[in-house]
Motif scaffolding. Structure first.
Motif, PDB file in Angstrom:
ATOM      1  N   ALA A   1       5.142  10.524   3.821  1.00  0.00           N
ATOM      2  CA  ALA A   1       5.267  10.569   5.279  1.00  0.00           C
ATOM      3  C   ALA A   1       4.106  11.340   5.896  1.00  0.00           C
ATOM      4  CB  ALA A   1       6.595  11.213   5.672  1.00  0.00           C
ATOM      5  N   GLU A   2       3.707  12.433   5.246  1.00  0.00           N
ATOM      6  CA  GLU A   2       2.590  13.224   5.778  1.00  0.00           C
ATOM      7  C   GLU A   2       1.281  12.440   5.688  1.00  0.00           C
ATOM      8  OE1 GLU A   2       4.146  17.748   4.851  1.00  0.00           O
ATOM      9  OE2 GLU A   2       3.582  16.451   3.175  1.00  0.00           O
ATOM     10  N   THR A   3       1.127  11.665   4.619  1.00  0.00           N
ATOM     11  CA  THR A   3      -0.044  10.792   4.502  1.00  0.00           C
ATOM     12  C   THR A   3      -0.036   9.755   5.619  1.00  0.00           C
ATOM     13  OG1 THR A   3      -0.096  11.063   2.099  1.00  0.00           O
ATOM     14  CG2 THR A   3      -1.248   9.147   3.004  1.00  0.00           C
ATOM     15  N   VAL A   4       1.137   9.173   5.876  1.00  0.00           N
ATOM     16  CA  VAL A   4       1.260   8.157   6.919  1.00  0.00           C
ATOM     17  C   VAL A   4       0.976   8.755   8.298  1.00  0.00           C
ATOM     18  CG1 VAL A   4       2.894   6.630   8.100  1.00  0.00           C
ATOM     19  CG2 VAL A   4       2.811   6.682   5.603  1.00  0.00           C
TER      20      VAL A   4
ATOM     21  N   SER B   1       0.808  -1.222   0.000  1.00  0.00           N
ATOM     22  CA  SER B   1       0.000   0.000   0.000  1.00  0.00           C
ATOM     23  C   SER B   1       0.840   1.271   0.000  1.00  0.00           C
ATOM     24  CB  SER B   1      -0.923   0.010   1.223  1.00  0.00           C
ATOM     25  OG  SER B   1      -0.154  -0.055   2.416  1.00  0.00           O
ATOM     26  N   ASN B   2       2.120   1.182   0.379  1.00  0.00           N
ATOM     27  CA  ASN B   2       2.949   2.391   0.404  1.00  0.00           C
ATOM     28  C   ASN B   2       3.589   2.707  -0.942  1.00  0.00           C
ATOM     29  OD1 ASN B   2       4.465  -0.013   0.940  1.00  0.00           O
ATOM     30  ND2 ASN B   2       6.211   1.256   1.498  1.00  0.00           N
ATOM     31  N   ILE B   3       3.339   1.865  -1.967  1.00  0.00           N
ATOM     32  CA  ILE B   3       3.866   2.139  -3.305  1.00  0.00           C
ATOM     33  C   ILE B   3       2.717   2.071  -4.300  1.00  0.00           C
ATOM     34  CG2 ILE B   3       5.501   1.473  -5.097  1.00  0.00           C
ATOM     35  CD1 ILE B   3       7.124   0.033  -3.033  1.00  0.00           C
ATOM     36  N   ALA B   4       2.444   3.183  -4.962  1.00  0.00           N
ATOM     37  CA  ALA B   4       1.411   3.183  -6.003  1.00  0.00           C
ATOM     38  C   ALA B   4       2.011   2.566  -7.266  1.00  0.00           C
ATOM     39  CB  ALA B   4       0.937   4.604  -6.280  1.00  0.00           C
ATOM     40  N   ALA B   5       1.466   1.416  -7.665  1.00  0.00           N
ATOM     41  CA  ALA B   5       2.080   0.650  -8.746  1.00  0.00           C
ATOM     42  C   ALA B   5       1.893   1.314 -10.101  1.00  0.00           C
ATOM     43  CB  ALA B   5       1.495  -0.759  -8.779  1.00  0.00           C
ATOM     44  N   LEU B   6       2.922   1.214 -10.919  1.00  0.00           N
ATOM     45  CA  LEU B   6       2.837   1.592 -12.329  1.00  0.00           C
ATOM     46  C   LEU B   6       2.802   0.309 -13.154  1.00  0.00           C
ATOM     47  CD1 LEU B   6       5.567   4.387 -12.392  1.00  0.00           C
ATOM     48  CD2 LEU B   6       3.114   4.748 -12.660  1.00  0.00           C
ATOM     49  N   PRO B   7       2.087   0.286 -14.275  1.00  0.00           N
ATOM     50  CA  PRO B   7       2.061  -0.927 -15.104  1.00  0.00           C
ATOM     51  C   PRO B   7       3.433  -1.170 -15.724  1.00  0.00           C
ATOM     52  CG  PRO B   7       0.945   0.890 -16.219  1.00  0.00           C
ATOM     53  CD  PRO B   7       1.234   1.363 -14.827  1.00  0.00           C
TER      54      PRO B   7
END
Length: 444
Positions: free
Chosen positions: A279-282, A232-238
């Motif tokens: 980090a701010e999101t977390v 969840s901490n990495i937004a996947a790219l195709p």
């Protein structure tokens, strides 16, 4: 035999993961005492997590006594296993690791690139202090390191620390196995992936299900179904289809920073401009988690913890401890000394590799020479990691700069020095080993 587990960084929002894992295994991994440890600044979070952990234990009806303290030496008395999950400087330091590189057009990420370097610089001296305490107080205990950058920190401990019973763990290999299990609709225990490489830079060379090689089918699924397995901490790219066709191996989610550099950087800059740093999101995720943790009616790990990026931590850490205790000789993916597993790398380098888990520690399985497509990048990353460790231990500015420009995510010698100097200044409070060097450099 009753066992004691000490969790250093016990006030972390991740701690319920490991408590859950210990509870689930208590019938075979007979832990009867858990001590949660943190520092003065984390005292309130430690109290909240401790109360939740006690409710989890009571609800499960298992005979485990749990305590919490800020006295590390006291907690380590009689320990059999010590897990470490610390973040020196907290999420505010992580925000700087992300923000400063991004401000110069570089990837800002907590375990990769310049940000990962500085997390290692802050962390390694503290981890060496912890290792000294363990060697003095409970020398037979296993140190299970989950602190990122896990591979670098584990190698620093094994090369420069007095305590050698050290194994590094990461949830990414388990995440990848779990995703393959979902693709094929099977239980994760039926999946085996041959991993080769370094922490957050590991490749899946082959995939087996029930002992049958399904690597080509897996690649076809990734090619045709546009599937991914990012935490969840990495937004996947195709992934580029030709990249997968040529590689014929499974890349790690973190490889997008290296093989999709421009797209990953653009995505991160956009996310930063719209929502601030990760980090701010977390910080907001953690605020919500701790509000839940305070609820006296909650007696299990909240599902929202998966949004923190640490899913399956307990599977990695607790399975390892259980196997070390039982001399299970099963195969797990860990960060451990190479010992000839990958001939392209030094024997004393720490790699992420499938290993037989024995009471005496992991025995890495032989990988053999790396395929040409990944040999160069892995060898370069290992040189980078070794420079980071040397810089963290010595505080030498020239070594630190050399590490910076060796990393593939730092594309300019001028940017490297600007980012280096800004980050040294920003993190000076947590970098005593650099202080004199910083002062000398600033006067030149």
């Amino acid at each position: 035999m009753a066992l004691k587990v000490v969790v250093i960084g016990g006030g972390s929002s991740y701690t319920p993961e490991i408590i859950e894992g210990i509870i689930k295994r208590q019938h075979q991994f007979p832990v009867n005492e858990i001590a949660l440890v943190d520092i003065e600044e984390g005292k309130e979070k430690l109290r909240i997590v401790s109360e939740l952990a006690k409710r989890m234990i009571r609800h499960a009806g298992v005979p485990i006594e749990l305590s919490h303290t800020i006295d590390r030496a006291e907690a380590l008395q009689g320990a059999d296993f010590v897990t470490v999950q610390i973040r020196v400087g907290g999420l505010k330091a992580r925000a700087l690791d992300e923000k400063i590189p991004l401000s110069h057009g570089l990837i800002g990420q907590e375990t990769n690139g310049a940000g990962g370097m500085f997390k290692a610089f802050r962390t390694i001296p503290v981890m060496l202090d912890i290792a000294r305490d363990i060697q003095k107080i409970c020398p037979e205990a296993w140190l299970i390191n989950f602190t990122n950058p896990a591979g670098i920190v584990t190698e620093a401990l094994l090369k420069h620390g007095p305590h050698q019973k050290v194994v590094g763990v990461c949830n990414i290999p388990y995440n990848m196995k779990n995703s393959i299990a979902e693709i094929f609709g099977v239980d994760v225990n039926r999946v085996m992936i041959e991993f080769a490489g370094l922490n957050h830079f590991v490749f899946g060379k082959r995939v087996w299900i029930d002992g049958i090689d399904r690597t080509e089918e897996t690649i076809e699924h990734l090619l045709n179904d546009h599937l991914g397995y990012s935490p969840s901490n990495i937004a996947a790219l195709p992934w580029n289809r030709q990249f997968l066709r040529s590689l014929r191996m499974l890349p790690s989610p973190y490889h997008q920073y290296y093989y999709q550099h421009e797209d990953a950087l653009a995505k991160d800059i956009e996310a930063y401009n719209n929502n601030g740093t990760r980090a701010e999101t977390v910080m907001e995720v953690e605020r919500q988690l701790f509000e839940k943790y305070k609820d006296a009616e909650i007696h299990e790990k909240p599902k929202e913890l998966e949004g923190r990026g640490g899913a399956y931590y307990s599977e990695s850490a607790c399975s390892l401890m259980n196997s070390l205790y039982h001399h299970s000789m099963d195969i797990q993916t860990v960060n451990t000394l190479n010992k000839g597993s990958i001939p392209d790398l030094p024997d004393d380098a720490v790699i992420e590799v499938n290993s037989v888990i024995t009471k005496s520690g992991p025995i890495p399985l032989t990988v053999g020479k790396l395929p040409a497509a990944i040999c160069g990048p892995i060898c370069l990353m290992k040189k980078f990691e070794q420079l980071v460790i040397e810089a963290a231990v010595t505080g030498d500015y020239n070594t630190t700069y050399s590490a910076m420009i060796t990393n593939p995510l730092v594309s300019s010698d001028h940017k490297a020095q600007k980012v280096l100097d800004e980050m040294l200044e920003a993190h000076k409070r947590y970098l005593p080993q650099f202080f004199e060097e910083v002062c000398e450099h600033e006067t030149k």
